[in-house]
Design a protein around this motif. Sequence first.
Motif, short mmCIF file in Angstrom:
data_model
loop_
_atom_site.label_atom_id
_atom_site.label_comp_id
_atom_site.label_asym_id
_atom_site.label_seq_id
_atom_site.Cartn_x
_atom_site.Cartn_y
_atom_site.Cartn_z
N PHE A 151 5.04 8.70 -6.58
CA PHE A 151 5.72 8.19 -5.40
C PHE A 151 5.71 6.67 -5.36
CE2 PHE A 151 1.51 9.49 -3.76
CZ PHE A 151 1.49 10.85 -4.07
N LYS A 152 6.82 6.16 -4.78
CA LYS A 152 6.95 4.71 -4.66
C LYS A 152 6.63 4.29 -3.24
CE LYS A 152 10.00 0.73 -5.31
NZ LYS A 152 11.36 0.21 -5.46
N ILE A 153 5.93 3.16 -3.14
CA ILE A 153 5.69 2.56 -1.82
C ILE A 153 6.19 1.12 -1.85
CG2 ILE A 153 3.76 4.05 -1.21
CD1 ILE A 153 1.89 1.80 -2.08
N PHE A 154 6.54 0.62 -0.68
CA PHE A 154 7.10 -0.73 -0.55
C PHE A 154 6.15 -1.60 0.27
CE2 PHE A 154 11.57 -0.56 -2.00
CZ PHE A 154 11.70 0.81 -2.23
N MET A 155 6.00 -2.85 -0.15
CA MET A 155 5.22 -3.81 0.63
C MET A 155 6.14 -4.72 1.44
SD MET A 155 2.42 -4.56 -2.37
CE MET A 155 1.10 -5.33 -1.42
N VAL A 183 4.63 0.67 -7.10
CA VAL A 183 4.59 -0.29 -5.99
C VAL A 183 5.70 -1.33 -6.12
CG1 VAL A 183 3.18 -1.95 -4.74
CG2 VAL A 183 2.08 -0.02 -5.88
N HIS A 184 6.45 -1.48 -5.03
CA HIS A 184 7.36 -2.64 -4.89
C HIS A 184 6.53 -3.75 -4.25
CE1 HIS A 184 11.41 -4.53 -3.82
NE2 HIS A 184 10.48 -5.35 -3.34
N ALA A 185 6.20 -4.76 -5.05
CA ALA A 185 5.24 -5.77 -4.62
C ALA A 185 5.92 -7.07 -4.23
CB ALA A 185 4.23 -6.00 -5.75
N VAL A 239 6.30 -1.98 -10.30
CA VAL A 239 7.67 -1.86 -10.81
C VAL A 239 8.42 -3.19 -10.70
CG1 VAL A 239 7.86 0.62 -10.40
CG2 VAL A 239 8.54 -0.98 -8.59
N HIS A 240 9.51 -3.25 -11.38
CA HIS A 240 10.46 -4.39 -11.43
C HIS A 240 9.79 -5.76 -11.34
CE1 HIS A 240 10.21 -3.96 -7.08
NE2 HIS A 240 11.13 -3.01 -6.99
N VAL A 241 8.96 -6.06 -12.33
CA VAL A 241 8.27 -7.35 -12.37
C VAL A 241 9.22 -8.39 -12.96
CG1 VAL A 241 6.29 -8.60 -13.31
CG2 VAL A 241 6.07 -6.18 -12.63
#
Length: 474
Positions: A151-155, A183-185, A239-241
């Motif tokens: 699962f993905k979570i967003f900050m 994680v969307h960081a 993700v997406h660094v």
Amino acid sequence: MPLFDTVVSGGLVVTAGDRVHCDIGIRGGKVVALGHELEGREMIDATGKLVLPGGVDSHVHIAQPSGNGIVMADDFETGTRSAAFGGTTTVMPFCLQEKDVPLRETLRAYHAKAEGQSYVDVSFHLIINQPNEQLLGQDLPALVEDGYTSFKIFMTYDDLKLNDRQILDVMSVARETGALVMVHAENYDAIRFMTEELEKAGKTAPRYHATSRPKVVEREATHRAISLAELVDVPVMIVHVSNREAMEQIRWAQQRGLRVFGETCTQYLVLTEDDLDGLGMEGAKYVCSPPPRDVESQEACWEGLRSGVFSVFSSDHCPYRYDDEQGKLNPRGRSSFRWVPNGIPGIGARLPILFSEGVSKGRMSLEQFVAVTAANPAKTYGLYPRKGTIAVGSDADIVVWDPTKRVVLRHEMLQDGADYTPYEGAELTGWPTLTLVRGTKVVENGELVGRKDFGAYLPRNRSPFASPASRVDL
Ligand code: DUC
Ligand code: ZN
Ligand code: ZN
């Protein structure tokens, strides 16, 4: 009577581990033999070509509700069609939790969108934005059992962000269930502060999207996500660094023995924030988050891919039409970058661009290419060795590549539902000429020959990388 349904003969077969000249015997959609002089009812001559595992794009958004009158440009038919044209045979989109709706119900509706509408195989991640007791205690553990193992979570983002306590709660469930958290960081408050300051100063053009979320915003959140994961003792995928500072947080964690994984994407290798600086609203075509950075950041992302800090290379395909009131040019988007939908198309362009910029230009080996585009995503998300490799027993997801074919990329070649590609005019060397999904031709020499009801849904195993350090699974 030939032993095989299909034989792919004479090509150089490459996996993440090695390369060998051999034939591939396919029966019942599976690879059943690797050898020489194999005979099939159908013979595919790959002499002089590369034969690679079909791409696994483990980070795409298809038919995801976007709110505020914004509509994603791809449904499953167009999104998976574009994937196949670009040599990708498995895609992993996100099912977004809807506020106050049981996640199972939302999942059912999302399955209905994909069912009978997919040219390639599909598996869903979940996006968690309301981690209440029911979800954490009951729904998520049951869903992990049923094969929704990430699962993905967003900050950041008003409707999606979790605070640190909520992040810890979700991570704890992942630890208990063996799921992998993505994680969307980016730091929500920092972005809001910057956005409001820029708007006050009248700086509302698309290019200020990048100004509003500088590297430090990503670096801080990356560090915080890693720290929270360390506290809970759970593996995590950032993700997406987009840049060196965030990449170095991940490398630092990896060097300390933490199971922190990293993903980068096409846009961070070939775009920069200057692309957001087009005439009028043109820059909106490149608005995505995190934003593309600068040439040094591109170099850092290449370094991260080569060195293994980034184990996964995805498209983060998140398509909105440009010239469309429901897309980039929605009325509010013209008033401020804040309202330009975040995301760019890239599902079809991912492999050709990485092949050309990476393999053809000598920045990475063929084996590294296969590792980050197919084998590692499959391993990371519990699909290996069914997907991501060419081995006896694997699904016959196979792409024949012409490594010398030169192509000037045009949007129409990508066959997605958007009205542009951010990579228009890219001069590429290397192109997929045949895409097989489970042994069946889907795209051949630029022609769609597959069926949109052919793609299968893939429940997944737990990721072998997702068990915490202190747990020994025998
Ligand atoms: N995050 C994504 O993963 N995709 C597009 C936009 C975003 O913020
Ligand atoms: Zn994201
Ligand atoms: Zn994404």
